[in-house]
Design a protein around this motif. Structure first.
Motif, PDB file in Angstrom:
ATOM      1  N   ALA A 115       0.818  -1.224   0.000  1.00 51.05           N
ATOM      2  CA  ALA A 115       0.000   0.000   0.000  1.00 51.05           C
ATOM      3  C   ALA A 115       0.846   1.265   0.000  1.00 51.05           C
ATOM      4  CB  ALA A 115      -0.931  -0.015   1.211  1.00 51.05           C
TER       5      ALA A 115
ATOM      6  N   THR B  62      -3.207   3.715   3.251  1.00 52.79           N
ATOM      7  CA  THR B  62      -2.587   2.424   3.562  1.00 52.79           C
ATOM      8  C   THR B  62      -3.484   1.756   4.614  1.00 52.79           C
ATOM      9  OG1 THR B  62      -1.270   3.423   5.311  1.00 52.79           O
ATOM     10  CG2 THR B  62      -0.280   3.365   3.101  1.00 52.79           C
TER      11      THR B  62
ATOM     12  N   PHE C 168      -8.729 -12.233   4.362  1.00 52.98           N
ATOM     13  CA  PHE C 168      -7.955 -12.946   5.389  1.00 52.98           C
ATOM     14  C   PHE C 168      -8.517 -14.355   5.532  1.00 52.98           C
ATOM     15  CE2 PHE C 168      -5.146  -9.749   7.000  1.00 52.98           C
ATOM     16  CZ  PHE C 168      -5.756  -8.559   6.625  1.00 52.98           C
TER      17      PHE C 168
ATOM     18  N   GLU D  31       9.574   3.678   6.437  1.00 53.19           N
ATOM     19  CA  GLU D  31      10.185   3.427   7.757  1.00 53.19           C
ATOM     20  C   GLU D  31      10.583   1.957   7.813  1.00 53.19           C
ATOM     21  OE1 GLU D  31       6.826   4.251  10.269  1.00 53.19           O
ATOM     22  OE2 GLU D  31       5.587   2.878   9.110  1.00 53.19           O
TER      23      GLU D  31
HETATM   24  N1  APR Z   1       6.557   5.469   0.437  1.00 56.90           N
HETATM   25  C1  APR Z   1       7.013   4.263   0.876  1.00 56.90           C
HETATM   26  N2  APR Z   1       6.444   3.563   1.885  1.00 56.90           N
HETATM   27  C2  APR Z   1       5.358   4.114   2.471  1.00 56.90           C
HETATM   28  C3  APR Z   1       4.826   5.365   2.075  1.00 56.90           C
HETATM   29  C4  APR Z   1       5.482   6.045   1.018  1.00 56.90           C
HETATM   30  N3  APR Z   1       5.042   7.247   0.582  1.00 56.90           N
HETATM   31  N4  APR Z   1       3.750   5.645   2.882  1.00 56.90           N
HETATM   32  C5  APR Z   1       3.616   4.593   3.724  1.00 56.90           C
HETATM   33  N5  APR Z   1       4.589   3.691   3.499  1.00 56.90           N
HETATM   34  C6  APR Z   1       4.824   2.414   4.175  1.00 56.90           C
HETATM   35  C7  APR Z   1       4.425   2.395   5.626  1.00 56.90           C
HETATM   36  O1  APR Z   1       5.525   2.820   6.435  1.00 56.90           O
HETATM   37  C8  APR Z   1       4.102   0.917   5.850  1.00 56.90           C
HETATM   38  O2  APR Z   1       5.259   0.210   6.280  1.00 56.90           O
HETATM   39  O3  APR Z   1       4.009   1.466   3.538  1.00 56.90           O
HETATM   40  C9  APR Z   1       3.692   0.426   4.472  1.00 56.90           C
HETATM   41  C10 APR Z   1       2.206   0.127   4.365  1.00 56.90           C
HETATM   42  O4  APR Z   1       1.933  -0.926   5.253  1.00 56.90           O
HETATM   43  P1  APR Z   1       0.436  -1.470   5.375  1.00 56.90           P
HETATM   44  O5  APR Z   1      -0.477  -0.319   5.581  1.00 56.90           O
HETATM   45  O6  APR Z   1       0.470  -2.583   6.377  1.00 56.90           O
HETATM   46  O7  APR Z   1       0.095  -2.043   3.929  1.00 56.90           O
HETATM   47  P2  APR Z   1       0.604  -3.408   3.309  1.00 56.90           P
HETATM   48  O8  APR Z   1       1.954  -3.773   3.834  1.00 56.90           O
HETATM   49  O9  APR Z   1       0.467  -3.305   1.835  1.00 56.90           O
HETATM   50  O10 APR Z   1      -0.493  -4.461   3.870  1.00 56.90           O
HETATM   51  C11 APR Z   1      -0.394  -5.782   3.394  1.00 56.90           C
HETATM   52  O11 APR Z   1      -2.410  -6.336   4.604  1.00 56.90           O
HETATM   53  O12 APR Z   1      -4.427  -5.543   5.247  1.00 56.90           O
HETATM   54  C12 APR Z   1      -3.814  -6.438   4.383  1.00 56.90           C
HETATM   55  O13 APR Z   1      -4.519  -7.256   2.295  1.00 56.90           O
HETATM   56  C13 APR Z   1      -4.088  -6.093   2.950  1.00 56.90           C
HETATM   57  O14 APR Z   1      -2.573  -6.074   1.061  1.00 56.90           O
HETATM   58  C14 APR Z   1      -2.738  -5.665   2.407  1.00 56.90           C
HETATM   59  C15 APR Z   1      -1.769  -6.385   3.333  1.00 56.90           C
END
Ligand code: APR
Length: 234
Positions: free
Chosen positions: A13, A23, A152, A204
């Motif tokens: 995300a 996200t 999930f 991060e």
């Molecule tokens: N650039 C890079 N990374 C970013 C940015 C950015 N501009 N903004 C946010 N992030 C990072 C955050 O720090 C976080 O570590 O992106 C990550 C998003 O993490 P999640 O919100 O957990 O999303 P994701 O990892 O894709 O979730 C995985 O979980 O809920 C389920 O099915 C859903 O596909 C999803 C899966």
């Protein structure tokens, strides 16, 4: 990059955050406003299909309000110019990789722009709302459509293709994911086992940062275009 021929890229995300899509985990995250068990499990869909459809209808409607960002465009450029094998495995259900021009994309968690007919098991393109009354455009049966999203407890799409690509990968790159959800979060370990170099780019440190040979922290919109230049320069 010396001796790099086959690349596997995992996106989450975070790569779509700079396009304006929320996200899941973190301030204003999608899971802040909804409980997973209410909108993203098969049981939730059986219990309250209207609530689940509404959650995905809102996310599908948002797609029309956003555009791919520099990170999506850079990966699309790499996809079109890279002579070796390349696979973009995305956890995202948005269509921003494709709208940026990427072709070699695998949506392991499904896609907002696809519906799954439980009558004929067909996957059909879907852009509007998905209330329980609509009919499948393949078989015509009404009331049996669900979002084509891997919830999930369900098995992600394409795991055989992903595994084969990882076993042949020279480079595995993870972009914008927290490393909170398996099997996506475990792909880096398979890649390392198979001898690939591994790079993480994230805003991060993630839960899986320690698995990577190299981690770069910052916004994907800044990091990814620079990295693509590096890779194409050889
Ligand atoms: N650039 C890079 N990374 C970013 C940015 C950015 N501009 N903004 C946010 N992030 C990072 C955050 O720090 C976080 O570590 O992106 C990550 C998003 O993490 P999640 O919100 O957990 O999303 P994701 O990892 O894709 O979730 C995985 O979980 O809920 C389920 O099915 C859903 O596909 C999803 C899966």
């Amino acid at each position: 990059m010396k001796d790099i021929r086959n690349i596997v890229i995992l996106t989450g995300a975070g790569i779509s955050a700079e396009s304006g899509l929320a996200t899941f985990r973190g301030p204003e995250g999608l899971w802040e406003g909804h409980r997973v068990e209410d909108v993203a499990t098969p049981e939730a869909f059986v219990r309250d299909p209207a609530l689940v459809q509404k959650f995905y209808d809102e996310r599908r409607a948002n797609l029309r309000l956003v555009e791919p960002n520099g990170a999506h465009r850079a990966l699309a450029r790499l996809d079109s110019e890279w002579p070796g094998d390349l696979l973009i495995v995305t956890q995202n259900v948005d269509d921003l990789h494709e709208r940026a021009g990427a072709k070699r994309v695998l949506h392991m968690h499904g896609e907002l722009k696809s519906a799954w007919c439980l009558a004929c098991d067909g996957r059909i393109p879907w852009v509007g709302t998905l209330s329980e009354g609509q009919a499948c455009t393949d078989c015509g049966v009404a009331g049996r459509l669900r979002p084509d999203i891997v919830w999930f407890g369900e098995i992600p799409y394409g795991m055989d293709r992903i595994d084969r690509a990882l076993m042949r990968a020279d480079l595995f790159v993870s972009i914008g994911t927290s490393g909170a959800v398996y099997p996506a979060a475990g792909l880096v370990q398979t890649a390392r086992y198979a001898g690939a170099r591994t790079l993480e780019m994230n805003l991060e440190p993630s839960l899986g940062s320690h698995f990577f040979h190299e981690s770069r922290t910052g916004p994907a919109g800044a990091l990814v275009p620079d990295w693509v230049e590096e890779v194409l320069a050889g």
